[in-house]
Design a protein around this motif. Structure first.
Motif, PDB file in Angstrom:
ATOM      1  N   THR A  84      47.980  -3.240  23.664  1.00  0.00           N
ATOM      2  CA  THR A  84      48.265  -4.424  22.858  1.00  0.00           C
ATOM      3  C   THR A  84      47.072  -5.374  22.955  1.00  0.00           C
ATOM      4  O   THR A  84      46.222  -5.244  23.832  1.00  0.00           O
ATOM      5  CB  THR A  84      49.508  -5.157  23.383  1.00  0.00           C
ATOM      6  OG1 THR A  84      49.255  -5.614  24.719  1.00  0.00           O
ATOM      7  CG2 THR A  84      50.727  -4.241  23.391  1.00  0.00           C
ATOM      8  N   GLY A 217      54.295  -3.420  16.091  1.00  0.00           N
ATOM      9  CA  GLY A 217      53.920  -2.818  17.365  1.00  0.00           C
ATOM     10  C   GLY A 217      52.735  -1.880  17.274  1.00  0.00           C
ATOM     11  O   GLY A 217      52.461  -1.112  18.206  1.00  0.00           O
ATOM     12  N   VAL A 396      63.714 -15.488  17.387  1.00  0.00           N
ATOM     13  CA  VAL A 396      62.314 -15.230  17.070  1.00  0.00           C
ATOM     14  C   VAL A 396      62.025 -15.890  15.748  1.00  0.00           C
ATOM     15  O   VAL A 396      62.718 -15.624  14.763  1.00  0.00           O
ATOM     16  CB  VAL A 396      62.055 -13.724  16.934  1.00  0.00           C
ATOM     17  CG1 VAL A 396      60.586 -13.474  16.701  1.00  0.00           C
ATOM     18  CG2 VAL A 396      62.568 -13.003  18.150  1.00  0.00           C
TER      19      VAL A 396
ATOM     20  N   TRP B  52      62.149  -8.358  13.434  1.00  0.00           N
ATOM     21  CA  TRP B  52      62.108  -8.756  14.853  1.00  0.00           C
ATOM     22  C   TRP B  52      63.457  -9.259  15.314  1.00  0.00           C
ATOM     23  O   TRP B  52      63.881  -8.960  16.431  1.00  0.00           O
ATOM     24  CB  TRP B  52      61.009  -9.784  15.107  1.00  0.00           C
ATOM     25  CG  TRP B  52      59.653  -9.154  15.049  1.00  0.00           C
ATOM     26  CD1 TRP B  52      58.710  -9.304  14.064  1.00  0.00           C
ATOM     27  CD2 TRP B  52      59.095  -8.229  15.996  1.00  0.00           C
ATOM     28  NE1 TRP B  52      57.599  -8.528  14.357  1.00  0.00           N
ATOM     29  CE2 TRP B  52      57.806  -7.875  15.532  1.00  0.00           C
ATOM     30  CE3 TRP B  52      59.552  -7.672  17.190  1.00  0.00           C
ATOM     31  CZ2 TRP B  52      56.980  -6.972  16.222  1.00  0.00           C
ATOM     32  CZ3 TRP B  52      58.731  -6.785  17.885  1.00  0.00           C
ATOM     33  CH2 TRP B  52      57.467  -6.448  17.393  1.00  0.00           C
ATOM     34  N   ASN B  53      64.129 -10.035  14.448  1.00  0.00           N
ATOM     35  CA  ASN B  53      65.507 -10.418  14.784  1.00  0.00           C
ATOM     36  C   ASN B  53      66.513  -9.467  14.170  1.00  0.00           C
ATOM     37  O   ASN B  53      67.398  -8.957  14.834  1.00  0.00           O
ATOM     38  CB  ASN B  53      65.820 -11.832  14.266  1.00  0.00           C
ATOM     39  CG  ASN B  53      65.183 -12.891  15.117  1.00  0.00           C
ATOM     40  OD1 ASN B  53      65.129 -12.783  16.334  1.00  0.00           O
ATOM     41  ND2 ASN B  53      64.677 -13.920  14.459  1.00  0.00           N
ATOM     42  N   TRP B  57      64.302  -5.614  17.044  1.00  0.00           N
ATOM     43  CA  TRP B  57      63.079  -5.103  17.690  1.00  0.00           C
ATOM     44  C   TRP B  57      62.742  -5.882  18.955  1.00  0.00           C
ATOM     45  O   TRP B  57      62.303  -5.295  19.947  1.00  0.00           O
ATOM     46  CB  TRP B  57      61.871  -5.204  16.758  1.00  0.00           C
ATOM     47  CG  TRP B  57      61.959  -4.430  15.482  1.00  0.00           C
ATOM     48  CD1 TRP B  57      62.767  -3.358  15.208  1.00  0.00           C
ATOM     49  CD2 TRP B  57      61.203  -4.668  14.281  1.00  0.00           C
ATOM     50  NE1 TRP B  57      62.549  -2.920  13.915  1.00  0.00           N
ATOM     51  CE2 TRP B  57      61.588  -3.706  13.330  1.00  0.00           C
ATOM     52  CE3 TRP B  57      60.228  -5.602  13.914  1.00  0.00           C
ATOM     53  CZ2 TRP B  57      61.036  -3.648  12.047  1.00  0.00           C
ATOM     54  CZ3 TRP B  57      59.674  -5.556  12.646  1.00  0.00           C
ATOM     55  CH2 TRP B  57      60.079  -4.581  11.722  1.00  0.00           C
ATOM     56  N   MET B  58      62.928  -7.206  18.892  1.00  0.00           N
ATOM     57  CA  MET B  58      62.460  -8.023  20.010  1.00  0.00           C
ATOM     58  C   MET B  58      63.280  -7.776  21.278  1.00  0.00           C
ATOM     59  O   MET B  58      62.770  -7.876  22.388  1.00  0.00           O
ATOM     60  CB  MET B  58      62.513  -9.506  19.601  1.00  0.00           C
ATOM     61  CG  MET B  58      61.733 -10.447  20.501  1.00  0.00           C
ATOM     62  SD  MET B  58      60.014  -9.936  20.842  1.00  0.00           S
ATOM     63  CE  MET B  58      59.157 -10.500  19.373  1.00  0.00           C
ATOM     64  N   THR B 265      53.269  -7.225  22.127  1.00  0.00           N
ATOM     65  CA  THR B 265      54.179  -6.751  21.087  1.00  0.00           C
ATOM     66  C   THR B 265      54.579  -5.288  21.338  1.00  0.00           C
ATOM     67  O   THR B 265      53.718  -4.437  21.457  1.00  0.00           O
ATOM     68  CB  THR B 265      53.476  -6.883  19.731  1.00  0.00           C
ATOM     69  OG1 THR B 265      53.024  -8.235  19.603  1.00  0.00           O
ATOM     70  CG2 THR B 265      54.400  -6.567  18.588  1.00  0.00           C
ATOM     71  N   PRO B 266      55.869  -5.010  21.411  1.00  0.00           N
ATOM     72  CA  PRO B 266      56.295  -3.637  21.718  1.00  0.00           C
ATOM     73  C   PRO B 266      56.130  -2.701  20.515  1.00  0.00           C
ATOM     74  O   PRO B 266      56.192  -3.138  19.371  1.00  0.00           O
ATOM     75  CB  PRO B 266      57.770  -3.809  22.078  1.00  0.00           C
ATOM     76  CG  PRO B 266      58.213  -5.024  21.342  1.00  0.00           C
ATOM     77  CD  PRO B 266      57.010  -5.933  21.255  1.00  0.00           C
TER      78      PRO B 266
END
Lengths: 397, 397
Positions: A84, A217, A396, B52-53, B57-58, B265-266
Motif C-alpha cells: 500500500t 485496494g 466512512v 467502502w460502506n 469493504w472497510m 487500504t485493504p
C-alpha cells in the motif's frame, strides 16, 4: 491527439451517475472485469501454482511498475508495484533517512495526507534516534529547507484543496541544502503530467486506485532514482526483494535495482485489474489530458461560482497551482454532498468543510461538468443540505 | 462430521490433475470466481466509492480476521487481515521487541522460512540498537531460550519438511524465561488445529493463500493476544490503524484493539476471494480434518516408500510431529518433480533436494493419494528424472 469520447466508452459507469470522485476511487474499466475473471479462472483455476511463471505473476510488479513509470516520468527499471502507499512511503523514507545519517529532520507540510505523517511518526518511534517530523504550512516549506533537513517528504497535490507543489523547484532547493526528497504522487499519477527524472526526484510513491482506475485496494508503487538504488537499504527486507528469492538463503541480500523494494507475495487479482486499467493509458497523451483537465476544471469553477454564492473556492484559482480536482468550502458541506450524491452527482467531503470534486477527463466531459454544476446549484438554492437525513454521517466519508 | 466428498465438489480443479501443492497455493473454490466477479461489477462497478460502506469493504479486514481467528483458536477481536505475511511478521516483531526493551536476542530456528529471518534482519538494522538474530537447529530451540531472549519467533510447521514445533510447550518455556512469542502460521492455518489462546501465544501471523485457498497474493493476517493489544505500538502506523481514520488528524493515535495493526487500504478484490474461500471452512471440523490429513499422509508415505526406495522421508515419521505435508529427499528431486508434474501430479521442490507434497483433505482423497504414489513410482522406476528436459530450472520453482 487523445480521443476522450473513446476513452469514456472504456469505462462501465452506472446509468445516470456523474462521477466526480475518481480522485478517491476510479471507476471500473470494462476490460478489468474480464481481465480479473480470466485471471481467476484461466490462471489461478487452471494453472494453479504454475501461474507464477506461466501467467507471469512473478514478473508483473516490475512490468506494471515500468508502465506506471512512463506516466510519471520515471526511468525504466525505477518503479515497482506492491503493498500500500503507506508501506511504500515507509520504505522510501527509511531508505532516505539512512542516506543522511547526520541529519534529524523530516520536513513535510501540514496539509500532507495523514498516513504519510503517521508512517513517519511510526518510523521515528521505531528508530528511537531523535529524528523529528517538522510540518509547516505548504507555502512555508521552501523557506524551512535547511541543513538540518534529512528528507523533504511532500504530497505533490493536496488531497483536500488540490494545491500543487512545484516538484522541480522544491527538489532543487532540497538538494541545494543536502536533503533528499520523497514525493507522494497519490493525486498526481494519472491526474497531471509528472516528470520524476526531469525534476531530479530521489524517491516517490503513489497509489493506483485513484486516477489510474485500478480498483479498490489496488497496489501502490514506489520509485527510487537509479542513482540511489544500489545504496537504498530496504528496511522492509522481504523475500521477494532478495537477490535470489528462491534460493532460500538464510541471510538477506538485496536484489538488483528497484526489485529490492519488493517485499512479499504480490496481489495477483488486483494486478490483473491494474493491468487492464493501464491499457487505457497506452493511448493517452499526458499534455492533452492536462489541457482537458484544466479546461473542465475552469468550466466547473465558473459554473459553480455563478450558481452557488455560498460556496468558496478552496482550490487555487490559478490552474498552474492545481492538480486535477476542484474543492469548495461550505460549513454544511457534508450534508450538501449527501444531497448531491442522492441526485446522482458523486463527489466527496473532507473535514471540516471541504466538498471535493475530481476531474478525470478519461470519462468526464463538458456536458457532465455543466450538469453537475446545475444540480449543485439546485441543492444550494433549495437548501437541501438542511434536510436532517443528509446530516447522518456514515462511518466512512 | 465433515463430508469431504462435499468439500471436494466446491473446488474447480483441472481435469486429470492431482494437486498436492496446496501448501504453496490453494486451488480455486468455484464460489470465489463468482464472488470476485460480483465484487468487480456489482460493488466496484455499480457502487463506486460507496462500496467502502455499502459493500462493507472497510469492515472486512476485521470481519474476515475473526473468521480466520476461529480456525486458529484466537479470541474474537484479536485477528485482522491485510498486507503480506512479511509485513505482518515485521509488525508483530517490532511491537514485541518494544515490550522487552532490555533484551537483545530474537531467537529463531535455522529452518524458518527466510522472509521471517530477512524481515527480522531489516528491523534490527533499522533499529540500530544491537539486537541480534540467533538461529539454532529446530530441536535446539528450547534449550537456547534464556534471559537474553526478547522474542521467540518461529514458524510452527517447517515449509520444507513439515516438522511441527510444539507451540504450547515452547510458548510456556519462552514465558518462563520472560520472552514473548511470534508464531508464523503459514503452514498451520487450515492445515492443522491451532489453539493460539490455549497455548498462550503472544503474537502470530499467517497467510491465506495456502491451505485457506484464498488465491494468489491473498492478504495475510496478524494476531495480537488481547492482553497485549493496548501496549502493542504499531511501528507501521498507517491511517487505517488510526483511532479515527476519517478525522484526518495530524498526529497518530492507535486504534482500539487489533484494529491498530491495520495499515493502508485493504485489497478489496482479494478479500472477496478470501470471503468465498472461508465459506468452505464454516462446516469443517478441525479434528476431523486433522484425522483425515494424518490418514492420507500415512497412506502416501507407505505407498511411496513401497515403490520408491531411492526417496528418503524428510518429514518426521511420527504424525504428531508433522503438519499436513509430506516431503522426501532425492538428489535429483528437481527433475523428478518436473517429470511428475508433466504427468499431472503437482507437488513442488525446495532446494537442495526436497520434494514436497501438501495433503489437503478438503479436495484430496485416498484414490488421488494412491494414484499419485503410483505415478511417482513410475517416474522413479523409469528414471524419468534423467531426461534433460526436466532439468531446466524455471525462474520460480
Amino acid at each position: 491527439m487523445t480521443d476522450f469520447a473513446a476513452t469514456r466508452a472504456l469505462f462501465d459507469l452506472p446509468e445516470g451517475v456523474i462521477y466526480l470522485d475518481g480522485n478517491s476511487l476510479g471507476p471500473l474499466p470494462g476490460a478489468a472485469a474480464d481481465r480479473v475473471a480470466r485471471c481467476v479462472r484461466e490462471e489461478w483455476g487452471a494453472m494453479l501454482i504454475g501461474g507464477w511463471n506461466g501467467a507471469g505473476w512473478m514478473a508483473q510488479p516490475g512490468r506494471l511498475g515500468d508502465r506506471i513509470g512512463r506516466l510519471v516520468g520515471a526511468e525504466p527499471g525505477s518503479v515497482v508495484i506492491g503493498d500500500t502507499l503507506s508501506i511504500k512511503v515507509y520504505q522510501a523514507l527509511a531508505a532516505a533517512l539512512e542516506m543522511r545519517p547526520d541529519r534529524r529532520v523530516i520536513l513535510s507540510d501540514s496539509g500532507n495526507f495523514p498516513t504519510d505523517l503517521y508512517m513517519a511518526e511510526g518510523l521515528i518511534g521505531a528508530l528511537g534516534r531523535g529524528h523529528e517530523l517538522v510540518t509547516v504550512a505548504p507555502e512555508a516549506v521552501e523557506d524551512r529547507i535547511g541543513p538540518d533537513v534529512a528528507v523533504l517528504m511532500l504530497t505533490e497535490v493536496d488531497y483536500r484543496t488540490g494545491r500543487r507543489h512545484d516538484m522541480a523547484r522544491l527538489t532543487r532547493a532540497a538538494h541545494e541544502a543536502g536533503a533528499l526528497t520523497v514525493w507522494d504522487l497519490a493525486h498526481s499519477a494519472g491526474a497531471i503530467p509528472v516528470d520524476l527524472a526531469g525534476a531530479g526526484a530521489d524517491f516517490a510513491a503513489g497509489c493506483t486506485y485513484k486516477y489510474l482506475n485500478a480498483g479498490p485496494g489496488a497496489p501502490a508503487f514506489v520509485y527510487v532514482a537509479p542513482r540511489h538504488q544500489a545504496a537504498a537499504r530496504p528496511a522492509l527486507s522481504g523475500w521477494l526483494g532478495h537477490a535470489a528469492p528462491f534460493a532460500f538463503e538464510p541471510a538477506y541480500r538485496p536484489g538488483e535495482g528497484i526489485a529490492r523494494m519488493r517485499v512479499g507475495t504480490p496481489p495477483v487479482l488486483q494486478m490483473a485489474a491494474l493491468e487492464a486499467a493501464l491499457d487505457i493509458w497506452e493511448g493517452v497523451d499526458m499534455a492533452a489530458l492536462r489541457a482537458r483537465s484544466v479546461a473542465l476544471s475552469e468550466l466547473f469553477i465558473a459554473e459553480v461560482e455563478a450558481r452557488c454564492p455560498d460556496l468558496a473556492l478552496a482550490s487555487p484559482r490559478d490552474p498552474d497551482l492545481r492538480g486535477s480536482q476542484v474543492s469548495f468550502r461550505f460549513a454544511e458541506g457534508y450534508a450538501a454532498m449527501q444531497a448531491l450524491i442522492a441526485r446522482g452527482v458523486i463527489g466527496d467531503f473532507r473535514a471540516p468543510d471541504i466538498m471535493r470534486f475530481g476531474i478525470a477527463p478519461l470519462y468526464i466531459g463538458e456536458d457532465e461538468i455543466r450538469r453537475a454544476a446545475e444540480i449543485l446549484g439546485q441543492v444550494m438554492e433549495d437548501r437541501l443540505w438542511d434536510d436532517p437525513a443528509y446530516r447522518i454521517r456514515a462511518a466512512v466519508t
